[in-house]
Design an enzyme around this catalytic site. Structure first.
Site, PDB file in Angstrom:
ATOM      1  N   HIS B  59      56.614  11.064  38.514  1.00  0.00           N
ATOM      2  CA  HIS B  59      57.981  11.605  38.500  1.00  0.00           C
ATOM      3  C   HIS B  59      58.393  11.892  37.062  1.00  0.00           C
ATOM      4  O   HIS B  59      59.266  11.223  36.502  1.00  0.00           O
ATOM      5  CB  HIS B  59      58.957  10.613  39.120  1.00  0.00           C
ATOM      6  CG  HIS B  59      58.569  10.153  40.492  1.00  0.00           C
ATOM      7  ND1 HIS B  59      57.571   9.240  40.725  1.00  0.00           N
ATOM      8  CD2 HIS B  59      59.057  10.491  41.717  1.00  0.00           C
ATOM      9  CE1 HIS B  59      57.457   9.033  42.031  1.00  0.00           C
ATOM     10  NE2 HIS B  59      58.347   9.772  42.654  1.00  0.00           N
ATOM     11  N   HIS B 193      64.815  12.156  52.049  1.00  0.00           N
ATOM     12  CA  HIS B 193      65.750  11.914  50.952  1.00  0.00           C
ATOM     13  C   HIS B 193      65.931  13.169  50.125  1.00  0.00           C
ATOM     14  O   HIS B 193      65.043  14.007  50.038  1.00  0.00           O
ATOM     15  CB  HIS B 193      65.366  10.723  50.079  1.00  0.00           C
ATOM     16  CG  HIS B 193      64.106  10.838  49.252  1.00  0.00           C
ATOM     17  ND1 HIS B 193      62.876  11.137  49.763  1.00  0.00           N
ATOM     18  CD2 HIS B 193      63.904  10.655  47.923  1.00  0.00           C
ATOM     19  CE1 HIS B 193      61.970  11.123  48.806  1.00  0.00           C
ATOM     20  NE2 HIS B 193      62.556  10.843  47.664  1.00  0.00           N
TER      21      HIS B 193
HETATM   22 FE   LIG Z   1      58.763   9.687  44.696  1.00  0.00          FE
END
Ligand SMILES: [Fe+2]
Lengths: 129, 284
Positions: B59, B193
């Site tokens: 990320h 999400h």
């Molecule tokens: Fe993730």
């Protein structure tokens, strides 16, 4: 031939594709620089001067100074990179995500505890709620 | 020869790591998440895998926008825990398995998947949170881990079908390795999400449950699902779920063997911004 981008009709959502990444390159790399403690300290000491070290657009710099994450995303920012600004400010991911929704921190947290934002009415732009 | 004994699927929510590291696991909010992994911790102890092949995504920690590999295999002897901006998580460093990783890279690239080979890489919450969920807070992780990072941050990300086929190629590679290792393959990320924009906070429980059902029962059909369905139905970050198809593609039943046993299934909303899903499938 134009490229296939079937994701432009999803409400409240900007897909970080190769084109957005091109526009946001310096903005995101600035964010990345905040992973180093020295850089975080220098940024905090004088945000504008630190931003001026980066070949970002004036609009991008203003969006960062205002902590306007929606604007940052519109200008090519990606949330995982922008999260480094939040980390510098001592904000959690939930606080950052919530800040883009128009809800207060408490309202956002309560929405999540209540099962999150419902999918009904949130699939297509202009869809009836 | 080495064999894949089981696959594990789990969300890798960063706030879960923070809750553990800051000693909040006793709070009711987090208890509701961690109780879904009580079974899994004991199961992992009993299974004693020799190596975990861990599919996850970085990320914006190991990889900036300077280089964006679609599939990257970690071939180093060890991997440091990344400082994502809040300081590195206080968890053990990750010990790799360079010999098996190099073997897999050689085999999978010859099978037409152009992996990026990474000899130096920090690993972020995408990798360490699943280990924490499955192992608790040990002094050292129970076995070597091969990190396998997939780009799901910048579009286009690899298709579900590509991930599924890659899983098959990884299985073939592992099964041709000359030591009798017990290997597990884990797929992480998801479930529904969205972390960005006015639609942030989106959760779609029905879609998530259907994804779990289909992952178990009809993974090949599930692999045909286009990206836009993930984005629209499960949120912009729900796209991480394509990584689960890599682990699923490596299982016996989709490579001429018997159906797996569903050893454990768990689903809970929320952990911070995210729906938590977890599945353990054992090969027969
Ligand atoms: Fe993730």
């Amino acid at each position: 031939m134009s490229l296939d981008k079937p994701y432009t009709d999803v409400p409240g959502t900007t897909i970080f594709d190769a084109d957005m990444s091109r526009q946001g390159y310096h903005l995101n790399q600035f964010c990345m620089s905040l992973m180093k403690a020295d850089n975080r300290a220098r940024f905090k000491a004088n945000e504008r001067a630190y931003l001026d070290e980066w070949p970002m657009s004036e609009e991008q710099k203003k969006a960062v100074l205002a902590r306007d994450l929606n604007r940052c995303i519109a200008l090519g920012g990606n949330i995982y990179f922008l999260a480094k600004i939040g980390a510098t400010d001592g904000k959690s991911f939930q606080q950052m995500a919530g800040s883009m929704t128009g809800l207060s921190e408490e309202e956002y947290r309560n929405m999540m505890v209540g099962g999150g934002r419902p999918i009904e009415g949130n699939r297509y732009i202009g869809e009836k709620k | 020869m080495a064999r894949i004994s089981a696959s594990v699927y789990t969300s890798h929510v960063p706030a879960v790591g923070a809750a553990l590291d800051l000693g909040k696991t006793g709070e009711p909010y987090w208890q509701a998440v961690f109780k879904g992994y009580d079974f899994s911790k004991q199961w992992l102890k009993d299974q004693k895998p020799d190596v975990i092949f861990l599919v996850y995504n970085d990320h914006a920690n190991a990889f900036s926008l300077d280089i964006i590999p679609t599939f990257a295999i970690g071939t180093a002897p060890e991997f440091a825990v990344a400082d994502e901006g809040w300081g590195p998580r206080p968890v053990p460093k990750v010990i790799g398995h360079p010999r098996l990783a190099a073997h897999i890279a050689q085999s999978v690239i010859q099978d037409d998947f152009d992996l990026t080979i990474v000899n130096k890489m920090d690993v972020d919450h995408g990798l360490t949170v699943p280990l924490s969920l499955m192992c608790g807070q040990p002094q050292a992780w129970p076995c070597p881990v091969i990190p396998f990072a997939v780009n799901v941050v910048q579009y286009p990300v690899p298709s579900g079908r590509r991930c599924y086929m890659l899983g098959k190629a990884i299985r073939k590679a592992i099964e041709s390795y000359d030591e009798p290792l017990n290997v597990q393959i884990w797929g992480t990320g998801g479930m529904s999400h969205q972390l960005q924009g006015p639609r942030a906070g989106l959760i779609n429980k029905e879609w998530d449950q259907a994804f779990l059902d289909r992952l178990i029962a009809e993974p090949e059909k599930l692999a045909a699902m286009p990206h836009i369905d993930y984005v629209r139905e499960a949120g912009s970050e729900g796209i991480e779920l394509v990584m689960w198809l890599i682990a699923r593609g490596a299982m016996n039943d989709v490579n001429g063997g018997k159906p797996p046993t569903v050893r454990h299934r768990f689903y809970h909303v929320p952990a911070s911004n995210t729906a938590v899903g977890h599945l353990i499938l054992e090969n027969n």
